[in-house]
Design a protein around this motif. Structure first.
Motif, mmCIF file in Angstrom:
data_model
loop_
_atom_site.group_PDB
_atom_site.id
_atom_site.type_symbol
_atom_site.label_atom_id
_atom_site.label_comp_id
_atom_site.label_asym_id
_atom_site.label_seq_id
_atom_site.Cartn_x
_atom_site.Cartn_y
_atom_site.Cartn_z
ATOM 1 N N TYR A 199 -0.835 -23.665 -29.290
ATOM 2 C CA TYR A 199 0.516 -24.197 -29.379
ATOM 3 C C TYR A 199 0.300 -25.583 -28.770
ATOM 4 O O TYR A 199 1.117 -26.265 -29.274
ATOM 5 C CB TYR A 199 1.679 -23.460 -28.969
ATOM 6 N N TYR A 238 9.894 -24.944 -27.359
ATOM 7 C CA TYR A 238 10.223 -23.619 -27.661
ATOM 8 C C TYR A 238 9.230 -22.595 -27.239
ATOM 9 O O TYR A 238 9.610 -21.376 -26.372
ATOM 10 C CB TYR A 238 9.753 -23.381 -29.261
ATOM 11 N N TYR A 239 7.819 -23.121 -26.789
ATOM 12 C CA TYR A 239 6.795 -22.354 -26.232
ATOM 13 C C TYR A 239 6.655 -22.708 -24.652
ATOM 14 O O TYR A 239 5.568 -22.486 -24.214
ATOM 15 C CB TYR A 239 5.405 -22.477 -26.820
ATOM 16 N N HIS A 249 3.587 -22.878 -37.434
ATOM 17 C CA HIS A 249 4.651 -22.696 -36.453
ATOM 18 C C HIS A 249 5.528 -24.032 -36.169
ATOM 19 O O HIS A 249 4.823 -25.086 -36.256
ATOM 20 C CB HIS A 249 3.904 -22.546 -35.049
ATOM 21 N N ALA A 309 7.386 -27.506 -30.588
ATOM 22 C CA ALA A 309 6.569 -26.660 -29.695
ATOM 23 C C ALA A 309 6.669 -26.283 -28.230
ATOM 24 O O ALA A 309 6.572 -25.578 -27.632
ATOM 25 C CB ALA A 309 5.275 -26.583 -30.400
ATOM 26 N N ALA A 350 5.637 -20.064 -22.556
ATOM 27 C CA ALA A 350 4.483 -18.929 -23.017
ATOM 28 C C ALA A 350 3.188 -19.950 -22.965
ATOM 29 O O ALA A 350 1.885 -19.161 -22.580
ATOM 30 C CB ALA A 350 4.649 -18.622 -24.463
ATOM 31 N N ALA A 351 3.065 -21.338 -23.199
ATOM 32 C CA ALA A 351 1.796 -22.032 -23.112
ATOM 33 C C ALA A 351 1.533 -22.263 -21.783
ATOM 34 O O ALA A 351 2.323 -23.322 -21.146
ATOM 35 C CB ALA A 351 1.647 -23.009 -24.076
ATOM 36 N N HIS A 405 -2.612 -18.421 -25.562
ATOM 37 C CA HIS A 405 -1.468 -19.172 -25.731
ATOM 38 C C HIS A 405 -1.531 -20.696 -25.831
ATOM 39 O O HIS A 405 -0.394 -21.293 -26.170
ATOM 40 C CB HIS A 405 -0.350 -18.635 -24.926
ATOM 41 N N SER A 427 13.627 -18.855 -27.093
ATOM 42 C CA SER A 427 12.476 -19.001 -26.443
ATOM 43 C C SER A 427 12.101 -20.333 -25.656
ATOM 44 O O SER A 427 12.993 -21.066 -26.130
ATOM 45 C CB SER A 427 11.366 -18.863 -27.530
ATOM 46 N N GLY A 428 11.727 -20.273 -24.569
ATOM 47 C CA GLY A 428 11.408 -21.364 -23.810
ATOM 48 C C GLY A 428 12.963 -22.023 -23.394
ATOM 49 O O GLY A 428 13.901 -21.516 -23.040
#
Length: 395
Positions: A186, A151-152, A54, A148, A155-156, A183, A341-342
């Motif tokens: 990441y 981007y996440y 990733h 990350a 999500a994280a 999640h 994303s994010g």
């Protein structure tokens, strides 16, 4: 005088005979070589497993693999049903692949595998041929974690709770709760996790060395994202591909306008927090450069990188309307808009409007975002199945 003429004629005839014999030997050599195993060994590699880590430029690598799959009419191990990945973040199982089981209950082998998955060698081997070439890509974990984080971010949970990346790295255990949340994979040692290992294991020397040996025993090549062009040169050499097979446009890249980059202190903290990823990266960065030196040498490597970049500039001039990646709001074709994303602003491309059909097809393949290309290959490979749905394209 007649004797001199005869001698001259004889020499001329003799030279012609020698030349004819050399040419004949050359033709015979070529004809015979075409039938030898050495020539067969120079055919391009078509059975390939790419472990897509990733935020490591892996989307660009996957585009290269997808293009090769399509242009050579190969089969790809694609996510089953409506899924967009191969079971991630759970360990890979064969049932995550569409069409993995034959009618006789044996596993179907595919040419190319590259979607997101958590590596699980025994299961991967069930759907890939014994002669499969395995490779992956790594990135400095400080840069990888930075990418990350944005981007996440949504999500994280660990990233979501932290007000900034610097705050997270100052007190990571205040926000990170281990693998209690799937999640949060990441948020720490995610490349280590992608290889199938425990991201929360202590970075003890014996344990790390054993895991590195496992990776080396399975993966013939590990690329380095910071040296992407050099990586493509080495990959092309190992796969025996043409130059155009590895020419690329950068995909899934974050726009320049965004949060401030980590400073030296933040990068040091990130490498300590992701100590397993740092050990993984350092080891394979060394082996990567050792292989380049052994196989190419500095001057030839520079020449090969220059060839790649020249061809890339040529194709950019041929294909791209703007000459550079654009913000999502500027991308005219909805089918070429990348997933967002994010807090990241993912860039995409516009194609020139004056392209003929063949050139447009070539160029479109090079700029097609990862999810759209996966859905395209799925519809091509499984026309009897319902097509993949991309909700983000409806907005």
């Amino acid at each position: 005088m007649n004797s001199d003429l005869e001698d001259g004629s004889f020499q001329a005839v003799f030279l012609l005979l020698v030349l004819a014999l050399l040419l004949l030997m050359g033709f015979l050599h070529v004809d015979i070589e075409l039938l030898t195993p050495s020539e067969v060994e120079r055919l391009p590699v078509t059975n390939i497993m790419f472990l897509k880590t990733h935020k490591t430029a892996s989307s660009t690598v996957l585009n290269i693999l997808y293009r090769f799959t399509e242009t050579h009419n190969l089969s790809a191990a694609l996510p089953a049903g409506p899924s967009l990945h191969l079971g991630y973040p759970w360990l890979f199982l064969t049932r995550y692949v569409e069409g993995s089981m034959k009618a006789d209950s044996l596993h179907q082998h595919f040419n190319i595998m590259g979607n997101h998955l958590r590596f699980n060698a025994p299961e991967v081997q069930k759907v890939m041929a014994p002669d499969t070439f395995y490779f992956s890509i790594l990135r400095d974990p400080a840069l990888q974690l930075e990418s990350a984080f944005y981007y996440y971010k949504s999500a994280a949970p660990a990233f979501r709770r932290a007000p900034s990346l610097d705050a997270f790295l100052a007190e990571p255990r205040r926000y990170y709760q281990g693998q209690g949340s799937v999640h949060d994979v990441y948020a720490r040692n995610s490349m280590w996790f992608d290889f199938g290992f425990d991201p929360d294991a202590p970075a003890e020397d014996g344990y790390v060395r054993a895991r590195l040996a496992e990776v080396e025993s399975r993966f013939q090549l590990v690329l380095i994202a910071e040296y992407f062009d050099e990586s493509m040169v080495l990959l092309r050499r190992r796969l025996r591909w043409r130059l155009d097979d590895v020419v690329y446009f950068q995909l899934n890249a974050r726009g320049g306008r965004g949060p401030a980059r980590l400073g030296p202190r933040g990068r040091a903290r990130a490498r300590r927090w992701c100590a397993l990823d740092w050990r993984l990266y350092q080891h394979f960065n060394r082996t990567f450069w050792a292989q380049l030196r052994a196989e190419l040498g500095p001057s030839r490597l520079r020449a090969e990188v220059a060839r790649l970049r020249a061809r890339q500039r040529e194709l950019a001039g041929l294909c791209l309307q703007d000459g550079a990646p654009q913000n999502k709001t500027q991308i005219q074709d909805p089918g070429l808009r990348p997933y967002q994303s994010g807090q990241a602003h993912i860039l995409g491309y516009n194609l020139r409007q004056d392209l003929d059909n063949a050139t447009r097809l070539l160029c479109r393949r090079m700029v097609m975002p990862e999810l759209q290309y996966m859905a395209h290959l799925y519809a091509r490979q499984f026309p009897e199945k319902p097509p993949k749905v991309m909700p983000f394209l409806k907005g």
